[in-house]
Motif scaffolding. Structure first.
Motif, short mmCIF file in Angstrom:
data_model
loop_
_atom_site.label_atom_id
_atom_site.label_comp_id
_atom_site.label_asym_id
_atom_site.label_seq_id
_atom_site.Cartn_x
_atom_site.Cartn_y
_atom_site.Cartn_z
N ASP A 553 0.56 -1.48 0.10
CA ASP A 553 -0.04 0.05 0.11
C ASP A 553 0.99 0.99 -0.09
O ASP A 553 2.20 0.78 0.57
CB ASP A 553 -0.78 0.02 1.01
N VAL A 554 0.39 2.44 -1.17
CA VAL A 554 1.15 3.88 -0.64
C VAL A 554 0.49 5.11 0.29
O VAL A 554 -1.48 4.49 0.23
CB VAL A 554 0.93 4.54 -1.94
N LEU A 555 1.09 4.79 1.05
CA LEU A 555 0.66 6.04 2.16
C LEU A 555 0.45 7.76 1.52
O LEU A 555 1.09 8.26 0.68
CB LEU A 555 1.58 6.60 3.50
N ILE A 556 -1.13 7.72 1.49
CA ILE A 556 -0.98 8.95 0.52
C ILE A 556 -1.35 10.16 1.56
O ILE A 556 -3.18 9.56 2.79
CB ILE A 556 -2.33 9.14 -0.19
N LEU A 557 -0.93 11.33 2.17
CA LEU A 557 -1.42 12.36 2.54
C LEU A 557 -1.80 13.49 2.49
O LEU A 557 -1.11 13.72 1.41
CB LEU A 557 -0.09 12.88 3.57
N THR A 558 -2.89 14.24 2.47
CA THR A 558 -3.62 15.65 2.09
C THR A 558 -3.27 16.77 2.69
O THR A 558 -3.45 17.93 1.79
CB THR A 558 -5.23 14.89 2.15
N ARG A 559 -2.19 16.43 3.84
CA ARG A 559 -1.89 18.37 4.12
C ARG A 559 -0.60 18.28 4.55
O ARG A 559 -0.34 17.44 4.89
CB ARG A 559 -2.77 18.28 5.94
N PRO A 560 0.14 19.46 4.72
CA PRO A 560 1.73 19.49 5.08
C PRO A 560 1.33 19.15 6.52
O PRO A 560 0.36 19.17 6.82
CB PRO A 560 1.62 20.54 4.37
N ILE A 561 2.67 19.15 6.84
CA ILE A 561 2.95 18.75 8.29
C ILE A 561 3.52 20.37 8.69
O ILE A 561 3.46 20.98 7.99
CB ILE A 561 3.57 17.67 8.60
N GLY A 562 3.26 21.01 10.11
CA GLY A 562 4.55 21.74 10.63
C GLY A 562 3.44 23.10 11.20
O GLY A 562 4.42 24.12 11.93
N GLN A 589 -10.05 24.48 6.29
CA GLN A 589 -10.42 23.94 5.51
C GLN A 589 -11.40 23.01 5.85
O GLN A 589 -10.24 21.91 7.01
CB GLN A 589 -9.63 23.63 4.20
N ALA A 590 -12.82 21.80 5.32
CA ALA A 590 -13.19 21.27 5.28
C ALA A 590 -12.47 20.00 5.00
O ALA A 590 -11.50 20.49 3.87
CB ALA A 590 -14.74 21.20 5.25
N GLN A 591 -12.40 18.65 5.09
CA GLN A 591 -12.14 17.59 4.23
C GLN A 591 -12.91 16.70 3.51
O GLN A 591 -12.52 15.23 3.46
CB GLN A 591 -10.60 17.28 5.57
N ALA A 677 -6.44 19.88 13.66
CA ALA A 677 -6.56 19.53 12.02
C ALA A 677 -6.19 19.33 10.95
O ALA A 677 -5.91 19.78 9.75
CB ALA A 677 -7.52 21.28 11.56
N GLY A 678 -5.51 18.08 11.06
CA GLY A 678 -3.59 18.13 10.60
C GLY A 678 -4.93 16.91 9.03
O GLY A 678 -6.02 16.85 8.85
N GLY A 679 -4.06 16.50 7.97
CA GLY A 679 -4.51 15.82 6.96
C GLY A 679 -4.76 14.11 6.95
O GLY A 679 -4.90 14.06 8.44
N LEU A 680 -5.30 14.01 6.63
CA LEU A 680 -5.98 12.66 6.12
C LEU A 680 -4.19 11.60 5.26
O LEU A 680 -4.20 12.15 4.42
CB LEU A 680 -7.84 12.56 5.14
N LEU A 681 -4.88 10.47 6.61
CA LEU A 681 -3.09 9.87 6.11
C LEU A 681 -3.99 8.40 5.80
O LEU A 681 -4.34 7.68 6.34
CB LEU A 681 -2.59 9.66 7.07
N ALA A 682 -3.47 7.75 4.42
CA ALA A 682 -4.55 6.77 3.64
C ALA A 682 -3.76 5.66 3.26
O ALA A 682 -3.22 6.47 2.33
CB ALA A 682 -5.55 7.19 2.95
N ASP A 698 -8.55 17.05 -9.11
CA ASP A 698 -9.16 17.84 -9.98
C ASP A 698 -10.01 18.33 -8.91
O ASP A 698 -10.69 19.17 -10.05
CB ASP A 698 -10.02 16.28 -11.18
N LYS A 699 -10.34 17.59 -8.16
CA LYS A 699 -10.95 17.86 -7.30
C LYS A 699 -11.08 19.79 -6.12
O LYS A 699 -11.31 20.19 -5.69
CB LYS A 699 -11.29 17.61 -6.25
N GLY A 700 -9.73 20.00 -6.39
CA GLY A 700 -8.94 21.15 -5.98
C GLY A 700 -7.75 20.64 -4.66
O GLY A 700 -8.03 21.58 -3.28
N CYS A 701 -8.17 20.06 -4.40
CA CYS A 701 -7.60 19.01 -3.13
C CYS A 701 -6.07 18.61 -3.13
O CYS A 701 -5.50 18.26 -4.80
CB CYS A 701 -8.59 17.68 -2.28
#
Length: 718
Positions: A553-562, A589-591, A677-682, A698-701
């Motif tokens: 599996d690849v880990l996908i993160l939707t927001r920066p850290i820090g 911003q909502a996720q 309010a960090g990113g989703l990690l999938a 494509d969704k602006g995310c």
């Protein structure tokens, strides 16, 4: 003892006078006053250095006043929005992007605009004010000219001091890019204005030396995409057209019932709005009928101490002072290169030595607003229990998730919780508890609250709601209902009503947008602002958890850290206000869109919060029997966070996060930085990862592939 709030002081605009008031207020705040600043952005440009910035003598950082740092110093909240009206009967400032802000005393310092009512101006030109908008447009234009994308043709409408000064600065900067500038000043009158005869000759000589053409008695008919059309004269080529003819009031002021002259607010000798004891106005947006003066920043600077005193008097029942603006003032005019001209009482001096003098004056002003005292550490006096000195000597407690209890301490406390039974499928240990619904399907339930990391209740509510909803989204569930848990600082009943109105309005808005309903909650007063939510969500199939990830599996993160580093630096007055504002905007911003794309394909998912990226990756690995290879270069970070972390800045929870993660295999401190309010990690199958990243875009995310999982025992490797 923390003083209760009883009065709201609101500063509308980040002009020079308000910036100086903020500096003074931080040195001697008035007990009981809650101070608020409203400004469209986190910085405000300093007028005196704008020509030098345009010419290339100063960088962007030299030019901008950091309002975020000033507000932190002053103990003020800052609202990034634009005023669009004022209701004096209700004592509310109306804003463009959010609900009204109440005040007991307010001051307006929003400057002026140079937007001109000429055909085509709005589509093809830019006014020199607001300064920050013009400066940004100029930087873009200069870069395009340097790359050969645009011709170096500039038309400046207005031959006053501002227009001529900026024309010389732009011509000098264009020469510095190796091109021959074609700059034209267009003046409706018979000669350039704003200076005496001797100074006029010097300015014309300086402009001629830079190849600047001056057209006088020229009436502009319209502004086109590539030229300015004049009555009875040849058109002027213009890849960039700048409006510098006169000062115009902001349109929203004209629509209010404020006393005014041509859209400028009428004030008395005490800087108070005529006929209104609760309002003040200062700077270019105001006019004093008894002592009219030109629009010049020097008057706002000189008025600041009087404004500061009189606002305190209005808030405390004191006596006000009178402001007497000087009749004559020194004009220091940049001549493009590092040379300047001074004029006063009809006398002029010019040369590089005048530039050095002007430079010292300008830098001294900026130093006044950037040289702020560091946050004081409480001193321990007398006897104290064992361990108190060590805690006081440690980093001050952060806000948001930086104030959480460490993972190991929390895990130990949760061991006494009973194992799930009955309708409870999973309990403590994941993002939310999972319950089986009698009619089929599942419900998830979570609770979270945040110690305030900013002083704005509305923005804090938005971030806290997004933060709590993150647990629901991370499990692939649809938000259902929420209960609010609110602690507000001790304050008067009127301020309680204002504060709770802002909080409930934003909470309702955010939850409704997510498909949930606010159904109640609990409110109390305490030492500091704390906002939390208990949220439920539903899902037809078993919700996602941290277990279930598979090898490959690849880990996908939707927001920066820090964010933890940035907020810790902000609390200490060390962060760049622009970086703080940018991070807060993302955190608010909502996720839901990200969750909708990730949940159908993810094997496991969580949201990155207090335990940091490493802690949450480790949670997936331990629950799923995996090891993780993290690709450090692919992990996004908030702007400014890396530099602060490398300089040793960290959140108060970072050390505990590093210890809980074992501190092995990952030396980057930002991996242990607590996120609010960090990113989703999938964990997503590699075969689908590229399509998911594209769909997010494509969704602006945002979506970033940051690592891969393989069979193991919960270890992390970079």
């Amino acid at each position: 003892m923390t003083m209760p709030y009883t009065r709201d002081l609101v500063l509308v605009g980040g002009g020079h006078a308000h910036a100086l008031v903020l500096k003074a207020w931080g040195m001697d705040p008035l007990p009981g006053v809650r101070l608020t600043v409203i400004n469209p952005g986190p910085t405000a440009p300093y007028t005196g250095m704008l020509p030098g910035h345009v010419a290339g003598h100063y960088g962007r950082d030299d030019l901008e006043i950091d309002l975020v740092r000033l507000c932190r110093h002053a103990g003020a909240r800052i609202i990034f929005d634009k005023a669009v009206g004022i209701d004096r009967a209700r004592r509310e400032v109306m804003l463009k992007g959010r609900g009204p802000v109440g005040y007991d005393v307010a001051s307006i310092d929003v400057g002026i605009t140079a937007e001109m009512e000429l055909p085509g101006f709005g589509d093809h030109a830019i006014g020199v004010k607001p300064l920050d908008i013009y400066a940004a447009r100029w930087r873009d234009f200069l870069e395009q000219v340097a790359q050969g994308q645009l011709a170096p043709d500039v038309a400046v409408i207005g031959g006053g001091v501002a227009g001529c000064e900026l024309a010389m600065a732009m011509a000098f900067a264009l020469r510095g890019k190796g091109v021959t500038p074609r700059v034209t000043v267009i003046e409706a009158g018979p000669q350039i204005s704003g200076v005496g005869a001797t100074a006029r000759k010097r300015m014309l000589r300086a402009m001629a030396g830079l190849g600047i053409a001056v057209k006088t008695s020229a009436k502009v008919l319209r502004v086109c995409a590539d030229q300015v059309e004049l009555q009875g004269q040849e058109p002027v080529a213009a890849a960039l057209c700048v409006g510098a003819a006169g000062a115009f009031a902001h349109g929203w002021i004209a629509e209010t019932d404020l006393p005014q002259q041509d859209g400028f607010i009428e004030i008395g000798p005490d800087l108070g709005v005529i006929g209104d004891e609760s309002l003040f106005a200062v700077g270019d947006c105001a006019v004093m009928p008894l002592a009219p003066r030109p629009k010049a920043g020097v008057f706002a600077v000189r008025a600041a101490p009087i404004l500061h005193h009189n606002m305190r008097a209005a808030l405390s029942g004191g006596r006000r002072k009178t402001w007497r603006p000087q009749k004559n003032y020194l004009k220091l005019i940049s001549l493009g290169e590092k040379s300047a001209m001074a004029e006063k009482f009809g006398f002029t001096l010019a040369g590089p030595f005048m530039w050095r003098w002007k430079d010292r004056i300008d830098r001294a002003f900026m130093d006044r607003l950037s040289d702020l005292p560091k946050m004081a550490v409480p001193a321990l006096t007398g006897a104290a229990a064992i361990g108190v000195a060590e805690i006081l000597a440690a980093k001050p407690l952060c806000g948001g998730c930086g104030a959480k209890v460490g993972r190991s301490v929390l895990s130990g406390a949760l061991q006494v919780i009973a194992q799930p039974r009955g309708d409870v499928v999973t309990g403590a240990g994941d993002d939310a508890a999972v319950l089986r619904l009698p009619g089929g399907g599942f419900q998830v339930i979570t609770t979270d609250h945040l110690r305030s990391l900013i002083d704005d209740p509305a923005l804090m509510t938005r971030i806290a709601a997004v933060h709590a909803l993150g647990d629901i989204w991370a499990m692939g569930a649809a938000p259902q209902v929420a209960l609010a848990s609110i602690v507000v600082p001790q304050m008067s009943a009127e301020l309680q009503a204002r504060t709770l109105s802002e909080i409930t309005q934003v909470a309702t808005e955010v939850l409704a947008a997510a498909g949930a309903q606010l159904v109640g909650g609990h409110t109390t007063m305490g030492a500091e602002l704390t906002i939390g939510f208990s949220v439920t969500g539903t899902r037809a199939s078993m919700p996602l958890t941290v277990s279930g990830a598979k090898a490959g599996d690849v880990l996908i993160l939707t927001r920066p850290i820090g964010s933890g580093v940035l907020m810790a630096a902000d609390m200490a007055g060390q962060a760049d206000g622009r970086d703080v504002a940018a991070a807060l905007a993302i955190m608010a911003q909502a996720q839901d869109r990200e969750a909708a794309l990730l949940a159908p394909v993810a094997h496991a998912m969580t949201d990155v919060t207090g335990f940091g990226l490493a802690g949450h990756v480790k949670a997936i690995c331990e629950a799923s029997g995996m090891d993780a290879d993290l690709w450090q270069a692919a992990i996004p970070t908030y702007t400014g966070a890396r530099e602060l972390s490398d300089a040793g800045v960290s959140s108060s929870l970072m050390a505990a996060n590093r210890a809980d993660a074992g501190g092995k295999g990952a030396s980057d401190a930002l991996l242990y930085d607590p996120q609010t309010a960090g990113g989703l990690l999938a964990a997503v199958p590699e075969a689908q990862s590229a399509a998911v990243i594209k769909a997010l875009g494509d969704k602006g995310c945002s979506g970033h592939m940051i690592g891969r999982l393989r069979d193991g025992m919960g270890r992390l490797r970079l």
